[in-house]
Scaffold this active site. Sequence first.
Site, PDB file in Angstrom:
ATOM      1  N   CYS A 100       0.841  -1.198   0.000  1.00  0.00           N
ATOM      2  CA  CYS A 100       0.000   0.000   0.000  1.00  0.00           C
ATOM      3  C   CYS A 100       0.872   1.243   0.000  1.00  0.00           C
ATOM      4  CB  CYS A 100      -0.921   0.007   1.204  1.00  0.00           C
ATOM      5  SG  CYS A 100      -0.010   0.153   2.740  1.00  0.00           S
ATOM      6  N   CYS A 153       3.200   1.732   2.951  1.00  0.00           N
ATOM      7  CA  CYS A 153       4.461   0.983   2.913  1.00  0.00           C
ATOM      8  C   CYS A 153       5.529   1.805   2.195  1.00  0.00           C
ATOM      9  CB  CYS A 153       4.280  -0.346   2.185  1.00  0.00           C
ATOM     10  SG  CYS A 153       3.055  -1.412   2.900  1.00  0.00           S
ATOM     11  N   ASP A 178      -6.537 -32.148  -7.093  1.00  0.00           N
ATOM     12  CA  ASP A 178      -5.605 -32.428  -6.009  1.00  0.00           C
ATOM     13  C   ASP A 178      -6.456 -32.489  -4.739  1.00  0.00           C
ATOM     14  OD1 ASP A 178      -3.138 -32.468  -4.520  1.00  0.00           O
ATOM     15  OD2 ASP A 178      -3.571 -30.391  -3.999  1.00  0.00           O
ATOM     16  N   ASP A 230      -3.242 -26.889  -5.791  1.00  0.00           N
ATOM     17  CA  ASP A 230      -2.806 -25.687  -5.077  1.00  0.00           C
ATOM     18  C   ASP A 230      -1.363 -25.691  -4.581  1.00  0.00           C
ATOM     19  OD1 ASP A 230      -3.249 -27.549  -3.011  1.00  0.00           O
ATOM     20  OD2 ASP A 230      -3.379 -25.886  -1.595  1.00  0.00           O
ATOM     21  N   ASP A 269       2.211 -29.171  -7.323  1.00  0.00           N
ATOM     22  CA  ASP A 269       1.224 -29.298  -8.396  1.00  0.00           C
ATOM     23  C   ASP A 269       1.556 -28.407  -9.588  1.00  0.00           C
ATOM     24  OD1 ASP A 269      -0.456 -31.093  -7.060  1.00  0.00           O
ATOM     25  OD2 ASP A 269      -1.322 -29.461  -5.886  1.00  0.00           O
TER      26      ASP A 269
END
Lengths: 50, 724
Positions: free
Chosen positions: B33, B36, B441, B620, B624
């Site tokens: 943001c 930061c 998965d 995920d 994978d």
Amino acid sequence: MSILIYLIPIALILGLFGLLAFIWSLKSGQYDDLDGAAQRILLDDDEEQK
Amino acid sequence: MTTQINNNAYESLTHTDETGSHNLNILVKGVHCALCIQKIETTIRAYDDVSYVRLNFSTGSLNIKWAGDTELADDFARAVEKLGYQVFPYNPEIEKNTEEQESRFLLLCLGVAGFAMGNLMLLSVGLWATDEITMGMNTRSLMHWISALIAIPVVMFSGRPFFRSAWAALKNGTTNMDVPISLALILATGMSIFETLNHGTHVYFDSAVMLMFFLLIGRYLDFRARRQAKGAAHDLLQTLNGFATVVEGTHTRQMLIREIQPDMIVSVAVGEKIPVDSMIIDGESTVDTALVTGETMPRDVKTGDDLYAGMVNLSTPLRLRVAKAAEDSLLADIVRLLEKAEQSNAAYVRLADKAARLYTPVVHFLALSAFILWAFLLGAAWQDALLIAVTVLIITCPCALGLAVPVVQVLATGQLMKRNVLVKSGDALERLAKIDVAVFDKTGTLTLGKPVLQDDDYTPKHMQFAASLAAHSAHPLSKALSDAYDGELIDVSDLKEHAGQGLSAIIDGHAIKLGSLKYCGLAEQSDNMYPQIALLIDGARADVFTFKDHIKDDAKDITATLKTQNIQPILLSGDRASVAQHVAEKIGIDTVYAEQSPVEKTEIINRLKAEGHNVLMVGDGLNDAPVLANANVSMAPGSAVDITQNAADIVFMGDQLAPIWNAYKDAVMAQKMVKQNFALAIAYNCIAVPFAFMGHVTPMIAAICMSASSLLVIINSYRLKFTP
């Protein structure tokens, strides 16, 4: 119609200025961080910038 | 993860120019943001010698210039880390230099085309609003010449992205959509030059440049979207380029990971990533292997065990002997496997290119036969015959055909975005519409991917003891226990964490132990497939907590719906057969492959593809990622690790599987629209081309027809917005 002799070059030169300004902004890296620019608008700039 | 910054680590990366000014690039992660940016830049600017500091929000690179002491470099890095961000050395080799250049090149082409378009429009308004009588032949000629002087260099300059791609395709003996686009640009310009030289009535420089301008906008937006998608792999590689602590005799020093050689000794503190593939020579700990293997539960490791880069050390410091240099690590292998798979997927021929392959030869043949017919059989002057041939080519301008696919894709992806599904590549929908096998998965995809305490009746007092102890540990089971308890915690004393085993402490004068069944001296049930921990009070068994990974709510419904569409669901898991089988039964999946390594998973996908199936893979874990890239089309949940999201064609948000079905439904709908659009474009050509062939089409009508056909295609595509 002789006015065209002035108007067309004027239009072209103005357009060329725009193009040169764009090329300058491109070369100076103003398009490198588009997301950052969107965030920076939220920053206060009352602090001294170096 | 914490990076310990020892002296001289960042100093060695500092560049000093001839004026004595130092320059340092640091990669900062976790910037999200405006605050930061401000925090980091203000902190660095507070140093006296700093003359320039700029954080690039898109790439996360922090550039600092200063005069004076080079040792400040490490102070800067430490200061940023203290603010709570992760810092890594910036590796210029990985910097997307070529992409940066490509992006600038496209923008430059776009800018030049925009300038030319604006000026040509000014001239065109006058030209199209008048004719030879009202304007006068000589003025018209002058304006034609000025248009030519603007358009010719601009088409040569800004048309390069299309010309290059078309030329590359032709050299390989194929065609793509850029071939007819390039041809249209060249012909429209060429015919306009011809008209200008012959004092003709109309020129088409404006059409050519405008077409080019709009196509360049599309090209640039597409480029940006693809670059963002690539960012994640780039980030992972940058992370691998951090520092590791190398032990040399009695002292240690920081070293860039990419410079580490086999047989060096490195020490890894708690919370740090294992930098390279290596073997433990001293220490016992628990490591989080999720990034590498996809397992949810941390693994206990001891001296002599092999560790892979990317695993995270959880409980005690380790000393490792390096087995392989960073570029040979398993993680690097996965990244390479991924890149290879992505390249092979690029071989997929998009529908638009397929259309172009059929369309280009037909159109060229038509134009050629028009020329032959008029020049040789009907005896027309060759200039007239050429004009008719070129009109045939222009009226079949690929605008409508070129728009048929992208308009639908833009609208469909926009629609899906609102339903929290991000489609990353345009042709993903095309491929999704064709699937007949959906491979899932297990952990994190069909299930939530984190252990949850099973709702058994635990004694409140025991719960309180266990949760008070668990609050002091970062182990996933401890976290799950803390999450499940919402009462008050009590103070513990004499807390000890036994790596990979459990916790012990004193509460209210009782000696409490919380940990694995083995640690608590209880017999493990071999048939139990769920992780369990036990609580001992003063050495006596008080309770055993069982944890389970929950199946997502709508998993059963979605697989059932897929089956009704003749899409076969398959479960492909690295987990134990008993667990995988159990989950599959609950959801209603008949085909299960369990205990599969990433390589075996990839093989299964390839076998399915070889059998002629179109495979959707949903996964995920990092393990994978290559599998996703290998499938015909792939999806990943938003909870997946970055690199996996990056490998997937489609990312969906939320804890539900419904987006998979939504995306499939929309993809099928979009494909229908695309086909309608093609039909419209072809129907338009069937009507317009014979007229052009017979020489009945005046240039003005040709220009109107071209725009009308494009509009028709766009309007048809908008119907997608009104479908449920």
